[in-house]
Each structure stands twice: as structure tokens, then as C-alpha cells.
Design an enzyme around this catalytic site. Structure first.
Site, PDB file in Angstrom:
ATOM      1  N   SER A   3      -4.366  16.161   4.041  1.00  0.00           N
ATOM      2  CA  SER A   3      -3.096  15.427   4.363  1.00  0.00           C
ATOM      3  C   SER A   3      -2.345  14.568   4.655  1.00  0.00           C
ATOM      4  O   SER A   3      -1.770  14.037   4.331  1.00  0.00           O
ATOM      5  CB  SER A   3      -3.815  16.694   5.785  1.00  0.00           C
ATOM      6  OG  SER A   3      -3.475  18.234   5.812  1.00  0.00           O
ATOM      7  N   SER A   8      -8.432  12.155  -4.676  1.00  0.00           N
ATOM      8  CA  SER A   8      -9.722  11.342  -5.153  1.00  0.00           C
ATOM      9  C   SER A   8      -9.968  10.681  -6.095  1.00  0.00           C
ATOM     10  O   SER A   8     -10.709   9.329  -7.113  1.00  0.00           O
ATOM     11  CB  SER A   8     -10.578  12.734  -5.907  1.00  0.00           C
ATOM     12  OG  SER A   8      -9.517  13.354  -6.243  1.00  0.00           O
ATOM     13  N   ARG A  66      -0.959  19.836  -3.120  1.00  0.00           N
ATOM     14  CA  ARG A  66      -0.488  19.389  -2.601  1.00  0.00           C
ATOM     15  C   ARG A  66      -0.026  17.823  -3.103  1.00  0.00           C
ATOM     16  O   ARG A  66       1.047  17.415  -2.622  1.00  0.00           O
ATOM     17  CB  ARG A  66      -1.019  19.499  -0.771  1.00  0.00           C
ATOM     18  CG  ARG A  66      -1.001  20.364   0.238  1.00  0.00           C
ATOM     19  CD  ARG A  66      -1.872  20.700   1.208  1.00  0.00           C
ATOM     20  NE  ARG A  66      -1.060  19.210   1.998  1.00  0.00           N
ATOM     21  CZ  ARG A  66      -0.971  19.345   3.052  1.00  0.00           C
ATOM     22  NH1 ARG A  66      -0.927  20.692   3.772  1.00  0.00           N
ATOM     23  NH2 ARG A  66      -0.341  18.194   3.898  1.00  0.00           N
ATOM     24  N   ARG A  76      14.490  13.625  -6.253  1.00  0.00           N
ATOM     25  CA  ARG A  76      14.981  12.028  -5.979  1.00  0.00           C
ATOM     26  C   ARG A  76      15.966  11.462  -6.887  1.00  0.00           C
ATOM     27  O   ARG A  76      16.567  10.581  -6.693  1.00  0.00           O
ATOM     28  CB  ARG A  76      14.226  11.706  -4.874  1.00  0.00           C
ATOM     29  CG  ARG A  76      14.868  11.694  -3.604  1.00  0.00           C
ATOM     30  CD  ARG A  76      15.843  12.456  -2.893  1.00  0.00           C
ATOM     31  NE  ARG A  76      15.632  12.836  -1.265  1.00  0.00           N
ATOM     32  CZ  ARG A  76      16.467  14.037  -1.420  1.00  0.00           C
ATOM     33  NH1 ARG A  76      16.759  14.416  -2.252  1.00  0.00           N
ATOM     34  NH2 ARG A  76      16.346  14.762  -0.704  1.00  0.00           N
ATOM     35  N   GLU A 108      -1.336  12.778   1.047  1.00  0.00           N
ATOM     36  CA  GLU A 108      -0.194  13.122   1.232  1.00  0.00           C
ATOM     37  C   GLU A 108       1.052  13.303   1.514  1.00  0.00           C
ATOM     38  O   GLU A 108       2.085  13.177   1.284  1.00  0.00           O
ATOM     39  CB  GLU A 108      -0.816  15.224   0.796  1.00  0.00           C
ATOM     40  CG  GLU A 108      -1.594  15.447   0.129  1.00  0.00           C
ATOM     41  CD  GLU A 108      -3.099  16.403   0.555  1.00  0.00           C
ATOM     42  OE1 GLU A 108      -2.761  17.150   1.359  1.00  0.00           O
ATOM     43  OE2 GLU A 108      -3.926  16.107   0.073  1.00  0.00           O
ATOM     44  N   ASP A 150       9.699   8.735  -1.161  1.00  0.00           N
ATOM     45  CA  ASP A 150      10.991   8.029   0.166  1.00  0.00           C
ATOM     46  C   ASP A 150      11.310   6.427   0.126  1.00  0.00           C
ATOM     47  O   ASP A 150      12.645   6.149  -0.444  1.00  0.00           O
ATOM     48  CB  ASP A 150      10.876   8.914   0.844  1.00  0.00           C
ATOM     49  CG  ASP A 150      10.481  10.576   0.267  1.00  0.00           C
ATOM     50  OD1 ASP A 150      11.670  11.066  -0.510  1.00  0.00           O
ATOM     51  OD2 ASP A 150      10.802  10.826   1.941  1.00  0.00           O
ATOM     52  N   HIS A 172      18.451  12.465  -9.211  1.00  0.00           N
ATOM     53  CA  HIS A 172      19.031  12.121  -7.870  1.00  0.00           C
ATOM     54  C   HIS A 172      20.124  11.089  -8.306  1.00  0.00           C
ATOM     55  O   HIS A 172      21.487  10.778  -8.393  1.00  0.00           O
ATOM     56  CB  HIS A 172      19.577  12.674  -6.643  1.00  0.00           C
ATOM     57  CG  HIS A 172      19.199  13.860  -6.158  1.00  0.00           C
ATOM     58  ND1 HIS A 172      18.369  14.508  -5.110  1.00  0.00           N
ATOM     59  CD2 HIS A 172      20.095  14.386  -6.707  1.00  0.00           C
ATOM     60  CE1 HIS A 172      18.151  15.380  -4.850  1.00  0.00           C
ATOM     61  NE2 HIS A 172      18.937  15.835  -5.999  1.00  0.00           N
TER      62      HIS A 172
END
Ligand SMILES: O=C([C@H](O)CO)[C@H](O)[C@H](O)COP(=O)(O)O
Length: 185
Positions: free
Chosen positions: A149, A88, A46, A57, A152, A160, A60
Site C-alpha cells: 500500500s 517488486s 493496485r 492526466r 502504491e 501527480d 489531459h
């Protein structure tokens, strides 16, 4: 609990991460990306998916960026930058990739929960993100989510946010970037 209540808790967990991230380190990474000829991003599982989104991006924005391990990925040369996203900081394949990049004269940046990890110690730039590693051991950070999770998700949003900072520095907007979006899809 309802699914939307879980969603609200996840969003709250994410909003609590913001104050725990160093803007100074983030700016170092932004500047390094701007001055490097080629940028490589690596991550497993993930963490790797988040890296792929980031490379897309960067492409882009006209940056020469690659996902490590893809068929069309270029060669790393002296002065290029490798960014490794690893909660980790101990994922074996990524340790080898970091060592190889250093031996080729590359700069390594680690986005990780653990600056003291093997990858953290190899890195020239470290972005410490909050979260629990996937085995949830020695975690000082509480999360209701499984494994890594929260890390990530934070990494995706951090990537972003870096993109927005580049856009500001390079005077780009979404319309200009959309001109480089894949059109054979
Ligand atoms: O895929 C993963 C997993 O589902 C953890 O939540 C990890 O991202 C993958 O195993 C890589 O681990 P790290 O290098 O520790 O991020």
C-alpha cells in the site's frame, strides 16, 4: 486506534518518503516523456490503477499516452517510452512486457522499490521509491500498512508531482487541461 488516527499515520508515512526520492532521476523521466512520441504505462493490480490515473492526466496535457492492455492501446514503436510501475519489479506479465518493449526499440522506465529486480535490470531509467514489497520481505522500510500500500500511494503522488512538473514546463494550467476532460460522463 480511530480511523482518523490511522489516516494521520498514513499521511506521515507518505511525507517521510519525499526525501528518499531522487529528483535527478525524476527529471530524467520528465524529459524522456517530453521527447517521446508515444508513452505507455503498465502495472498490475493496485499499481496498475495508479498508472491509469497517470495516463489520464497525461492525456489531459495533450500527450499521446496509453494504458498497456486496453482495447484501444496503440502499438509501441522504436523510440517510444514504456513506464512500468511495479513494487517488486518481478511481476511476470510485466517482465514479458518490458522484454517485448526493449526488443521493439522502446525505452523502459521502472518505478519500483527494487532497482535490482528483473524489471529494474531491464530498465533504462529507474525511479526508486521507498516502501515494502507486497510480501513485505527484505523490507528496510517500516510501514503499518498491508502489502504494497505505501509504495502504491507513493507512486500515485509521485505521478501527480510529475504532472505538475510538466505543467510548469509546458505552461499549462488546470483550466486548459480541463478542456480535454471527458464530457460524456
Ligand atoms: O495489487 C497489488 C497488491 O494489492 C499489492 O499491495 C499489486 O500492485 C500487484 O500485485 C502488482 O505487484 P507489483 O508489480 O509488485 O507492484
Amino acid at each position: 486506534m480511530k480511523t482518523t488516527q490511522y489516516l494521520a499515520e498514513v499521511v506521515q508515512e507518505l511525507s517521510r518518503t519525499v526525501d528518499l526520492i531522487s529528483d535527478e532521476e525524476a527529471e530524467k523521466l520528465v524529459n524522456k516523456i517530453l521527447e517521446s512520441k508515444k508513452i505507455f504505462v503498465a502495472g498490475a493490480g493496485r499499481s496498475g490503477f495508479m498508472g491509469k490515473s497517470f495516463v489520464m492526466r497525461m492525456m489531459h496535457m495533450g500527450i499521446d499516452a496509453y494504458v498497456v492492455g486496453e482495447t484501444v492501446t496503440a502499438n509501441l514503436e522504436k523510440g517510444d517510452l514504456l513506464i512500468i510501475g511495479s513494487g517488486s519489479g518481478e511481476t511476470k506479465t510485466l517482465v514479458s512486457i518490458a522484454e517485448k518493449a526493449k526488443s521493439l526499440g522502446g525505452t523502459v522506465a521502472a518505478v519500483t522499490i527494487s532497482p535490482d529486480s528483473t524489471i529494474g535490470k531491464l530498465a533504462d531509467i529507474i525511479i526508486k521509491l521507498p516502501g515494502s514489497p507486497k510480501d513485505q520481505s527484505e523490507s528496510e522500510y517500516k510501514t503499518i500498512q498491508p502489502m504494497g500500500s505505501l509504495f502504491e500511494q507513493t507512486m500515485l503522488l509521485f505521478y501527480d508531482a510529475l504532472i505538475l512538473r510538466f505543467m510548469e514546463k509546458k505552461g499549462l494550467d488546470s483550466t486548459k487541461m480541463y478542456g480535454k476532460h471527458a464530457n460524456l460522463e
